[in-house]
Design a protein around this motif. Structure first.
Motif, short mmCIF file in Angstrom:
data_model
loop_
_atom_site.label_atom_id
_atom_site.label_comp_id
_atom_site.label_asym_id
_atom_site.label_seq_id
_atom_site.Cartn_x
_atom_site.Cartn_y
_atom_site.Cartn_z
N VAL A 142 0.82 -1.21 0.00
CA VAL A 142 0.00 0.00 0.00
C VAL A 142 0.86 1.27 0.00
N GLU A 143 2.17 1.12 0.24
CA GLU A 143 3.05 2.29 0.25
C GLU A 143 3.26 2.81 -1.17
N PRO A 144 3.57 4.10 -1.30
CA PRO A 144 3.81 4.67 -2.64
C PRO A 144 4.91 3.92 -3.40
N LYS A 145 4.82 3.97 -4.71
CA LYS A 145 5.72 3.20 -5.56
C LYS A 145 7.19 3.48 -5.29
N GLY A 146 7.55 4.70 -4.95
CA GLY A 146 8.95 5.04 -4.80
C GLY A 146 9.50 4.89 -3.40
N ARG A 147 8.74 4.32 -2.46
CA ARG A 147 9.19 4.25 -1.06
C ARG A 147 9.84 2.90 -0.77
N PHE A 148 11.00 2.94 -0.15
CA PHE A 148 11.74 1.75 0.24
C PHE A 148 11.67 1.57 1.75
N ILE A 149 11.86 0.34 2.20
CA ILE A 149 11.96 0.05 3.62
C ILE A 149 13.35 -0.50 3.91
N TYR A 150 13.94 -0.03 5.02
CA TYR A 150 15.19 -0.60 5.55
C TYR A 150 14.89 -1.07 6.96
N VAL A 151 15.41 -2.25 7.32
CA VAL A 151 15.26 -2.78 8.68
C VAL A 151 16.62 -3.26 9.15
N GLY A 152 17.06 -2.78 10.31
CA GLY A 152 18.35 -3.23 10.84
C GLY A 152 18.91 -2.23 11.83
N GLY A 191 18.39 10.91 -5.56
CA GLY A 191 17.44 10.35 -6.53
C GLY A 191 15.98 10.67 -6.24
N GLY A 192 15.72 11.38 -5.14
CA GLY A 192 14.34 11.72 -4.81
C GLY A 192 13.53 10.54 -4.30
N PHE A 193 14.20 9.57 -3.68
CA PHE A 193 13.51 8.39 -3.17
C PHE A 193 13.07 8.60 -1.72
N GLU A 194 12.01 7.92 -1.34
CA GLU A 194 11.54 7.94 0.04
C GLU A 194 11.94 6.64 0.72
N ILE A 195 12.46 6.74 1.95
CA ILE A 195 12.92 5.55 2.67
C ILE A 195 12.43 5.60 4.11
N ASP A 196 11.82 4.51 4.54
CA ASP A 196 11.43 4.33 5.93
C ASP A 196 12.45 3.40 6.58
N MET A 197 13.12 3.88 7.63
CA MET A 197 14.13 3.10 8.33
C MET A 197 13.58 2.62 9.67
N PHE A 198 13.60 1.30 9.87
CA PHE A 198 13.20 0.71 11.14
C PHE A 198 14.44 0.16 11.83
N GLY A 199 14.70 0.59 13.05
CA GLY A 199 15.85 0.09 13.79
C GLY A 199 16.35 1.12 14.77
N GLU A 200 17.21 0.66 15.65
CA GLU A 200 17.85 1.53 16.63
C GLU A 200 19.36 1.32 16.55
N GLY A 201 20.10 2.26 17.10
CA GLY A 201 21.55 2.12 17.11
C GLY A 201 22.23 3.44 17.41
N ALA A 210 16.32 15.13 2.78
CA ALA A 210 16.01 13.80 2.25
C ALA A 210 14.68 13.30 2.82
N LYS A 211 13.95 12.58 1.99
CA LYS A 211 12.65 12.04 2.42
C LYS A 211 12.87 10.70 3.12
N VAL A 212 13.52 10.78 4.26
CA VAL A 212 13.87 9.59 5.05
C VAL A 212 13.24 9.71 6.42
N ARG A 213 12.50 8.69 6.83
CA ARG A 213 11.87 8.66 8.15
C ARG A 213 12.54 7.58 9.00
N LEU A 214 13.04 7.94 10.19
CA LEU A 214 13.59 6.97 11.13
C LEU A 214 12.49 6.64 12.13
N LEU A 215 11.98 5.41 12.06
CA LEU A 215 10.75 5.04 12.75
C LEU A 215 10.96 4.16 13.97
N GLY A 216 12.23 3.97 14.38
CA GLY A 216 12.48 3.19 15.58
C GLY A 216 12.41 1.69 15.33
N SER A 217 12.58 0.93 16.40
CA SER A 217 12.60 -0.52 16.26
C SER A 217 11.19 -1.08 16.05
#
Length: 373
Positions: A202-212, A230-240, A255-262
């Motif tokens: 359901v996320e927009p076509k250009g959005r990536f997910i990172y977990v770690g 590149g104008g990409f959107e990234i949701d980052m899940f993780g702590e550190g 940058a369209k990057v969201r850090l969303l926690g663990s």
């Protein structure tokens, strides 16, 4: 009765797994050992007394945990207690360990506890390299830790009855370091393919997910620069330790990057189903479990062309590989993934064929049988 004593990594515990949201994932293969009859009982050599209470709660919820026991320190865990337990714990729990059919380590970290148990009890030992610890320390610039890890690895390779590695690169290196290459077995880690199954993104076509973890090894600063470039959107899940620095960098670059926690592993599968794209920009890896899970979910995956990751991703077939680890190279790989063909189905097929739990258990059961015979 067939009993396995399973040695957790140094300072590891069921309680720590639960707090990290990965208990179900990490204990799954041990439960499967019992379910299919490879072992009748599992002892877990742990570093936290709180595991006694946790195991009691687990037994109340699921009678299958009656088949588990935890071998814990006699005192509340502190750094000195943890170290002493790794050395003297095998002697303190000698009777239970000596009654085991076989021993197995989780990682090289803390594996000297299993080596001490092996020497004292003469029980067969399976030594597992989820990754080569000395190499990881060396790549992270930790020279003294790398030397000590290399020493533990050398002793372990000599004493172990079977050695399990998870990637082709690790298999090649370890076979070159042991005097008996026949006892080195390539057994890639598993993924729960029923839990991590394709969903409806359901996320927009250009959005990536990172977990770690948010650590230097993961190369996330360059990923943020690539996203901005590149104008990409990234949701980052993780702590550190890099969380604040990464937030500052993303804000400074716009940058369209969201850090969303663990995110607990119990929720990860459902979250992944909402995305089309996954990215893992690491500088080095073992065989990354989160990448297995993303591919099992049918995501279009982007990774760097490094051992472990390139064991899983064939560029343009089961995902997309960056030529290098710079922001320019990552941005190009993200672009090719977003504009190229959908590799999710091929990725899912690969995981089902090679990395399912059933195949993993069958491979390790065969190794245990050969060692015991």
């Amino acid at each position: 009765m067939q009993t396995l004593t399973f040695f957790l990594s140094l300072s590891g515990s069921l309680t720590a797994w639960k707090k990290a949201g990965i208990l179900d994932r990490e204990i799954l293969h041990l439960s499967e050992y019992i379910r299919v009859g490879v072992f009748d009982k599992i002892n877990i050599f742990s570093y936290s007394r709180s595991d006694l209470m946790l195991l009691s709660d687990l037994r109340t919820a699921d009678p299958a945990y009656e088949k588990f026991e935890v071998l814990v320190p006699s005192r509340t865990a502190t750094k000195p207690v943890i170290l002493l337990h790794s050395i003297f714990g095998p002697l303190h729990h000698y009777r239970r360990i000596a009654a085991s059919t076989a021993l197995k380590t989780n990682q090289i970290s803390g594996s000297w506890a299993a080596l001490i148990a092996k020497v004292c009890t003469r029980r067969p030992l399976m030594l597992r390299f989820g990754y080569i610890l000395s190499r990881r320390f060396r790549l992270n610039g930790q020279r003294r830790a790398a030397y000590l890890a290399r020493l533990v690895e050398r002793i372990g390779l000599r004493l172990a009855d079977a050695v399990v590695v998870t990637s082709e690169q690790a298999a090649t290196e370890i076979r070159g370091r042991t005097g008996s290459a026949s006892k080195v077995h390539l057994v890639p880690t598993y993924v729960d393919t029923e839990l991590f199954a394709p969903g409806n993104a359901v996320e927009p076509k250009g959005r990536f997910i990172y977990v770690g973890r948010l650590t230097p090894q993961k190369n996330l600063a360059n990923l943020i620069r690539a996203a901005q470039r590149g104008g990409f959107e990234i949701d980052m899940f993780g702590e550190g330790p890099l969380k604040r620095d990464l937030e500052t960098l993303a804000e400074a670059l716009g940058a369209k990057v969201r850090l969303l926690g663990s995110i607990p592993n119990t929720e990860l599968a459902g979250t992944m189903k909402n995305y089309r794209y996954f990215v893992l920009p690491s500088l080095h890896e073992g065989l990354p479990k989160v990448l297995l899970e993303a591919m099992s979910t049918g995501l279009i995956c982007v990774g760097t062309n490094i051992p472990g990751t390139n064991d899983l991703i064939e560029d343009g077939v089961t995902g997309y590989l960056s030529d290098g680890t710079t922001d320019l190279e990552l941005a190009d790989a993200l672009r090719r993934a977003s504009e190229g063909k959908n590799t999710g189905s091929a990725a899912r097929a690969l995981i089902e064929e090679r990395y399912g739990l059933r195949r993993y258990i069958q491979q390790e059961a065969a190794i245990f049988e050969s060692v015991l015979n």
